[in-house]
Every structure is written in C-alpha cells, then in structure tokens.
Design a protein around this motif. Structure first.
Motif, PDB file in Angstrom:
ATOM      1  N   VAL A  98      40.820  51.453  46.142  1.00  0.00           N
ATOM      2  CA  VAL A  98      39.791  51.231  45.122  1.00  0.00           C
ATOM      3  C   VAL A  98      40.303  51.754  43.780  1.00  0.00           C
ATOM      4  O   VAL A  98      40.728  52.911  43.670  1.00  0.00           O
ATOM      5  CB  VAL A  98      38.479  51.946  45.518  1.00  0.00           C
ATOM      6  N   PHE A 155      36.394  49.891  39.714  1.00  0.00           N
ATOM      7  CA  PHE A 155      36.360  48.430  39.624  1.00  0.00           C
ATOM      8  C   PHE A 155      36.204  47.960  38.182  1.00  0.00           C
ATOM      9  O   PHE A 155      35.584  46.934  37.910  1.00  0.00           O
ATOM     10  CB  PHE A 155      35.243  47.854  40.482  1.00  0.00           C
ATOM     11  N   TYR A 196      37.574  41.148  41.494  1.00  0.00           N
ATOM     12  CA  TYR A 196      38.265  41.824  42.603  1.00  0.00           C
ATOM     13  C   TYR A 196      37.958  41.100  43.910  1.00  0.00           C
ATOM     14  O   TYR A 196      37.296  41.637  44.809  1.00  0.00           O
ATOM     15  CB  TYR A 196      37.819  43.288  42.694  1.00  0.00           C
ATOM     16  N   SER A 199      38.982  42.861  47.294  1.00  0.00           N
ATOM     17  CA  SER A 199      38.400  44.154  47.678  1.00  0.00           C
ATOM     18  C   SER A 199      37.377  43.953  48.784  1.00  0.00           C
ATOM     19  O   SER A 199      36.345  43.294  48.578  1.00  0.00           O
ATOM     20  CB  SER A 199      37.740  44.828  46.472  1.00  0.00           C
TER      21      SER A 199
END
Length: 347
Positions: A98, A155, A196, A199
C-alpha cells in the motif's frame, strides 16, 4: 594417595593447557552457533501466537477484494462452521504494498477489530489507542520520522487516515504496517480504485473451536453459502488452513530446519574433539608417569594425580567454553534481533 603439589604441577603443564584451550574453543563455538540459531528460530508456541493469537484456527477465504469493495457476508460460513462447534469468529482484511507518503517500500494494511480481546497479541500498542472508527489508523514502522498523530496520505489521497497510535509487531521489527478499523478499506472507491486497479485485499477468518474441524468442513460451509467453484475455493482455503494443534505438534525448530547441518555436527564435534584430546593426553601421561616414577615418585600416586589433574582440566574447559558461548550469544542478541525481525528471541 593423591599429591596436591603434583596435581597442580600436572594441571599447569603446557600440553594440558593447550588441550583445555582447544576443547573450550570447540564447546564455546558449538554453544554459540546453536544458541544463535535458537535465538532466531521461533518455538511452536511463538508460531501459534504469531499466526493465530488467541484463536484456534484460521483460513484465507476464497475472495479477492478490489479497492473500496465490501467483504461478502460471512453469515452462512459462520452458521455452517458453528454447527461443528466453531465460535468467536473474527476477520482480518489484508492488503500489501500500500502506497503511503512516508514509506517508499509500501506498507501492509490490516483491517480488523482491535478493541477488547479481538486484537492480535503479536501487536503491542506503544502509544495512543487502537483504531475504532473508519479512517483511524495505528502505525507500525521503524521509521522514526513517521507521523505520530495528525493525518496520513495513502493511495494518493491526502489526509486519508487519522493516526491515533503507534504499535510494534513482536515478530517483524522492521515491518511497515497500517492497522485500521473496519470500514476503512471501503472508503477508497471511485477514482481511487481506477488509479490503483491492482490494489486488492484478502480476507482471513479466525475462530475458536472445541475440537478440530476438518478443512473440508470450512470449504463446504463457504461454498454452500456463496456458491462459486468448489475447486477454486478448496485450493485457496486448503493452502492457508492453520490449526493450533498442528502448529504445536511440529518438531523442534532446530531439528526440523537444520537436521544435518546443525544438530549432528553440534553433537559430533565436541565428542570427536574430546576423544582426540583424551588420546593426546593419554600418550603424554604415560611418558610423564614413567619420568616421575624414575625420579622416585610412587607410580600409583602419579597416576591418581594425573587422572585428577586431567579431569579438572576437562571440566574447566567445558565450563569456560559454555560460559563464553552463552556470553557471546547474549552480546549478539541485539544484532540477531534486528536480523531476524523478532524481539521474542530465546537464548
């Protein structure tokens, strides 16, 4: 009769002093190596605390959550498992790599309930409090410049999380982790998910059980409540299934991890060294007994003094080697702790 002056004279001989040094070095080296490996190897009890905490079993559920996606209902899974005696369910949502503002390597985000007895005992709160509401976080990081209080960007979202505390991972001292309250993962959807797309997070279930529940029961409970492909679910769950009894029943870590390269040499090396030392000493003692006997000393008195002196030297060598090895492991403990990433080292 044993002559004290003769015994002291024999103990001070150059041959016995060399034998003592060699034997002490060998014993010290063996204890140092075994102690060092023991220090960085977790015991079965420590493995249970690390992997299960207060629970009896765990399994990775066959779901992959996109960023911002809510976890599927586990009600049917709990009902199916509860029929066989499982209770006290708790869940961990885990995402790796992350992106955060303070860590270039990427952190592991773990979402769970941290209040009461549900939080994992491997995590020790050092300051602040555990996260309770969505968006609250506790940091685990060796980076002393990491924010303590205030906000944390992840993020690419500024002020995404509010840091409410700092904790340590007892089994990963160099870890970068973010512990968050339930509902935090679901906050990042829409544009953040599109930025993302790779993710994802996994979901791990923990529970308490009165008797061992087969993995097939867990698979059937999940598939029966969610459908999907049984083969895919079975593969995911079987590989990650962990049971307290199985973890506690493993062999000693040293024997299981280093059966030939550590245990066997650690037993044979002192034994072989002792035999060689005894052989060298015996040959030297024969010559000493003959020499002293020719000079008028009683043969039996010389033999008894020689045996006593040799025994004293061997005992001293073992004690000095053992003390030196133990001291060396104690001095190296901080280095071993950093190398292994564990603060629960055993010496």
């Amino acid at each position: 009769m044993i002559s004290a002056p003769l015994t002291v004279l024999i103990c001070r001989s150059l041959v016995l002093r060399r034998v003592m040094i060699v034997l002490a070095l060998v014993v010290g080296a063996v204890i140092s190596v075994v102690g060092a490996v023991s220090a960085v190897t977790l015991t079965p009890l420590q493995v249970v605390e690390r992997d299960l905490g207060r629970h009896d079993a765990s399994v990775q559920l066959p779901v992959e959550l996109q960023l911002g996606e809510e976890a599927p209902s586990t009600r049917g899974f709990e009902q199916g498992m509860g029929y066989f005696g499982a209770s006290g369910f708790s869940y961990e949502l885990t995402a790796i790599a992350v992106e955060t503002a303070h860590d270039d390597r990427g952190s592991t985000l773990i979402q769970a309930r941290w209040s009461g007895d549900e939080h994992h005992p491997r995590y020790v709160l050092r300051s602040g409090r555990w996260p309770e509401r969505p968006g609250e976080a506790v940091l685990i990081t060796p980076n002393r410049d990491a924010p303590m209080g205030g906000s944390l960007a992840i993020f690419g979202v500024s002020d995404a999380l509010t840091v409410v505390g700092r904790a340590d991972d007892k089994y990963a001292k160099q870890a970068q982790k973010i512990l968050v309250a339930p509902g935090t993962w679901e906050m990042f959807g829409g544009d953040v998910r599109r930025r993302y797309p790779t993710s994802t997070a996994i979901l791990i279930a923990y529970w308490v059980q009165q008797h061992q529940i087969p993995i097939q029961t867990a698979i059937d409970s999940w598939v029966g409540s969610h459908g999907g492909a049984p083969e895919s679910a079975a593969s995911t769950m079987a590989l990650s299934f962990a049971i307290r009894e199985s973890l506690l029943g493993v062999a000693d870590p040293l024997q299981s991890r280093f059966p030939l390269t550590l245990i066997l040499p650690s037993l044979l090396l002192p034994f072989v060294t002792g035999l060689l030392s005894a052989a060298i000493t015996q040959r030297w003692l024969r010559g000493l007994v003959l020499t002293l006997h020719r000079q008028g000393a009683l043969r039996q008195s010389v033999i008894r003094s020689a045996v006593l002196g040799t025994t004293v030297i061997f005992i001293l060598a073992i004690l000095i080697g053992a003390a030196s090895g133990t001291l060396l492991v104690s001095l190296l403990r901080p280095v071993l702790e950093q190398f292994s990433g564990s603060s629960d080292l055993r010496v």
